[in-house]
Design a protein around this motif. Structure first.
Motif, short mmCIF file in Angstrom:
data_model
loop_
_atom_site.label_atom_id
_atom_site.label_comp_id
_atom_site.label_asym_id
_atom_site.label_seq_id
_atom_site.Cartn_x
_atom_site.Cartn_y
_atom_site.Cartn_z
N ALA A 1 42.59 46.47 42.28
CA ALA A 1 43.43 45.48 42.90
C ALA A 1 43.18 45.46 44.20
CB ALA A 1 45.11 45.89 42.73
N GLN A 2 43.00 46.82 44.81
CA GLN A 2 42.83 46.97 46.29
C GLN A 2 41.45 46.36 46.54
OE1 GLN A 2 42.02 51.05 47.50
NE2 GLN A 2 42.45 50.68 49.74
N GLY A 3 40.51 46.50 45.61
CA GLY A 3 39.12 45.83 45.81
C GLY A 3 39.19 44.43 45.78
N ALA A 4 40.30 43.93 44.94
CA ALA A 4 40.35 42.36 45.04
C ALA A 4 40.85 41.75 46.42
CB ALA A 4 41.40 42.28 43.67
N CYS A 5 41.87 42.64 46.82
CA CYS A 5 42.41 42.43 48.14
C CYS A 5 41.37 42.07 49.10
CB CYS A 5 43.71 43.16 48.55
SG CYS A 5 45.12 43.11 47.62
N GLN A 6 40.63 43.23 49.25
CA GLN A 6 39.33 43.17 50.19
C GLN A 6 38.33 41.85 50.18
OE1 GLN A 6 37.21 46.83 50.32
NE2 GLN A 6 39.25 48.07 50.30
N ALA A 7 38.19 41.52 48.77
CA ALA A 7 37.19 40.61 48.41
C ALA A 7 37.99 39.13 48.84
CB ALA A 7 37.17 40.37 47.11
N VAL A 8 39.16 38.93 48.68
CA VAL A 8 39.86 37.90 49.14
C VAL A 8 39.84 37.62 50.70
CG1 VAL A 8 42.38 36.67 49.55
CG2 VAL A 8 41.53 37.82 47.08
N GLN A 9 40.12 38.75 51.27
CA GLN A 9 40.07 38.88 52.77
C GLN A 9 38.75 38.36 53.26
OE1 GLN A 9 41.93 42.56 53.15
NE2 GLN A 9 44.06 41.91 52.81
N GLN A 10 37.80 39.09 52.67
CA GLN A 10 36.45 38.81 53.10
C GLN A 10 35.78 37.37 53.00
OE1 GLN A 10 33.70 41.50 50.98
NE2 GLN A 10 34.88 43.28 51.97
N HIS A 11 36.69 36.59 52.04
CA HIS A 11 36.42 35.33 51.85
C HIS A 11 37.17 34.41 52.62
CE1 HIS A 11 34.21 36.50 48.36
NE2 HIS A 11 33.72 35.19 47.99
N GLY A 12 37.71 34.85 53.56
CA GLY A 12 38.54 34.16 54.67
C GLY A 12 40.05 33.54 54.11
N LEU A 13 40.60 34.30 53.04
CA LEU A 13 41.79 33.97 52.46
C LEU A 13 42.89 34.87 52.80
CD1 LEU A 13 40.20 32.71 48.96
CD2 LEU A 13 41.01 31.44 50.86
N ARG A 14 44.05 34.42 52.67
CA ARG A 14 45.11 35.49 52.54
C ARG A 14 45.66 35.96 51.38
NH1 ARG A 14 48.87 31.59 55.90
NH2 ARG A 14 47.80 30.30 54.35
N VAL A 15 46.14 37.18 51.45
CA VAL A 15 47.01 37.74 50.28
C VAL A 15 48.31 37.98 51.09
CG1 VAL A 15 47.40 39.93 48.78
CG2 VAL A 15 44.95 39.18 49.48
N PRO A 16 49.51 37.54 50.34
CA PRO A 16 49.51 36.75 49.02
C PRO A 16 49.34 35.07 49.34
CG PRO A 16 51.85 37.35 49.64
CD PRO A 16 50.65 37.56 50.65
N GLU A 17 49.34 34.93 50.40
CA GLU A 17 49.62 33.27 50.91
C GLU A 17 48.58 32.28 50.08
OE1 GLU A 17 51.41 35.67 54.11
OE2 GLU A 17 49.53 35.75 53.17
N ASP A 18 47.12 32.81 49.92
CA ASP A 18 46.37 32.03 49.33
C ASP A 18 46.20 32.58 48.05
OD1 ASP A 18 45.90 30.33 51.45
OD2 ASP A 18 44.82 31.97 52.47
N VAL A 19 45.99 33.94 47.88
CA VAL A 19 45.79 34.35 46.36
C VAL A 19 46.73 35.61 46.35
CG1 VAL A 19 44.23 35.52 44.88
CG2 VAL A 19 43.30 34.02 46.60
N ALA A 20 47.70 35.49 45.21
CA ALA A 20 48.76 36.56 45.13
C ALA A 20 47.78 37.66 44.21
CB ALA A 20 49.95 36.24 44.15
N VAL A 21 47.92 38.93 44.46
CA VAL A 21 47.28 39.92 43.50
C VAL A 21 48.39 41.04 43.01
CG1 VAL A 21 45.72 41.93 43.80
CG2 VAL A 21 45.28 40.02 45.08
N VAL A 22 48.21 41.35 41.77
CA VAL A 22 48.93 42.17 41.13
C VAL A 22 48.23 43.27 40.46
CG1 VAL A 22 50.53 42.57 39.12
CG2 VAL A 22 50.83 40.51 40.68
N GLY A 23 48.54 44.51 40.85
CA GLY A 23 47.79 45.64 40.25
C GLY A 23 48.41 46.01 38.85
N PHE A 24 47.94 47.54 38.59
CA PHE A 24 48.37 48.14 37.43
C PHE A 24 48.28 49.82 37.77
CE2 PHE A 24 49.24 49.77 33.37
CZ PHE A 24 49.85 48.57 32.50
N ASP A 25 49.44 50.74 37.55
CA ASP A 25 49.49 51.90 37.55
C ASP A 25 50.84 52.26 38.62
OD1 ASP A 25 47.73 52.53 35.61
OD2 ASP A 25 45.90 53.00 37.19
N ASP A 26 50.90 51.44 39.83
CA ASP A 26 51.59 52.22 40.69
C ASP A 26 51.39 53.56 41.31
OD1 ASP A 26 53.74 51.70 42.84
OD2 ASP A 26 55.21 52.63 41.49
N SER A 27 49.90 53.72 41.54
CA SER A 27 49.49 54.98 41.83
C SER A 27 49.56 54.90 43.74
CB SER A 27 48.03 54.99 41.71
OG SER A 27 47.20 53.85 42.69
#
Length: 346
Positions: A266-292
């Motif tokens: 999920a952290q990597g996904a957030c980075q990819a979204v931002q590298q594509h000029g998009l915002r988290v969560p306004e443009d792409v919402a991201v949900v992870g798993f574990d709560d680490s």
């Protein structure tokens, strides 16, 4: 002149009980009244008595250690063994497992011995170690659904408890999470946010937990009119999450929500979204798993599905302790419920 170390007789005199009673408490024999046990423990603290572990082992026939085995599948070559260990230590999930196990074992004067079983030779070493009585049992964390170690332990009738349900039925106790429910919670949250084009970065599809999380996510979306869910497979690492999310964005430029099957991805996904000029969560919402720990250090902080790893690991150790002492003779399963934790990413 040095002071002599306190003896069982000193503890018995301090507690006002017999030496035999003190011996039973020290050696973990369970037919002692709880109130008397507490009196003896306090006397031990006051006198500073320290049991001789070697002598105690002769009495109890216990090593007072358990093997914490991180196991794979197949036969990893010598060159790949360091990579296997590095990946284990890099994943915060493993640290949480260790924390839960140690939290249960330490008050009972038990100690974990870390072992890797990433090849046939290493698996045989684990079996030999247990057969020789150098550990009282094994706590097994498998990283692959085809791991042969659980069946080998069951065939050898060695005390063992698994973290996660084995892909093939074996008569061993295990703890697990209701992974499908976790996938369902992620889907329901993205839908509640108004996501119209959700996708997922799943974990390795040869891992049962990954399959279950993906199935729960897909099934829930299908019930809400989403018959096709774009999927990119990751490896539970940050880099694989970044690469998988980049692939999804290239294939599905309009996607507006993603469920990543662990927090690192999920952290990597957030980075990819931002590298594509998009915002988290306004443009792409991201949900992870574990709560680490990553969930609260990531930017933005991750909305995620909590897996109570420490509690699960402690339960695994408790079950093994019961098997070792004959309190539990039949295999059992304990399945925990996941929980949605809402933060800034979705």
């Amino acid at each position: 002149m040095s002071r002599q170390a306190p003896t069982l007789e000193d503890v018995a005199r301090e507690a006002g009980v017999s030496r035999a009673t003190v011996s039973r408490v020290v050696n973990g024999i369970r037919n002692v009244d709880p109130e008397i046990q507490e009196v003896v423990r306090r006397a031990i603290e006051r006198t500073g008595y320290a049991p001789n572990r070697a002598a105690r082992s002769l009495v109890t026939r216990r090593a007072e250690t358990v093997a914490l085995v991180v196991s794979g599948a197949g036969d990893i070559t010598e060159a790949g063994q360091d990579t296997f260990a590095t990946r284990v230590f890099a994943d915060p999930f493993f640290g949480r497992v260790v924390g839960g196990i140690v939290g249960f074992l330490r008050p009972r004067s038990l100690h974990p011995v870390l072992m890797f079983a990433e090849s046939a030779e290493a698996r045989e070493e684990v079996l030999t170690y247990l057969r020789q009585g150098r550990a009282d049992g094994a706590l097994v964390v498998s990283t692959h659904s085809d791991d042969p170690l659980p069946a080998l332990l069951a065939d050898a009738r060695l005390p063992a408890v698994l973290f996660a349900r084995p892909s093939r039925p074996v008569p061993l106790s295990y703890v697990d999470l209701a992974h499908r429910d976790g996938g369902r919670l992620a889907a329901e949250h993205l839908l509640a946010r108004g996501c119209r084009r959700p996708a997922t970065v799943c974990g390795p599809l040869d891992v049962t937990a990954s399959q279950e999380r993906l199935a729960g996510f897909r099934d829930t979306l299908a019930r809400h009119g989403h018959p096709h869910v774009p999927v990119a497979e990751g490896e539970f690492t940050l880099d694989s999450g970044l690469a998988a999310m980049s692939d999804l964005l290239a294939r599905q430029p309009g996607l507006d929500g993603v469920f990543a099957a662990n927090d690192l991805m999920a952290q990597g996904a957030c980075q990819a979204v931002q590298q594509h000029g998009l915002r988290v969560p306004e443009d792409v919402a991201v949900v992870g798993f574990d709560d680490s720990s990553i969930a609260v250090t990531c930017h933005p902080r991750l909305t995620t599905i909590r897996q109570p790893v420490e509690e699960m690991a402690a339960e695994m150790a408790r079950l093994l302790d019961e098997h070792i002492h004959g309190v539990r003779t039949e295999a059992t399963s304990v399945v925990f419920d996941p929980e949605l934790v809402v933060r800034e990413s979705a």
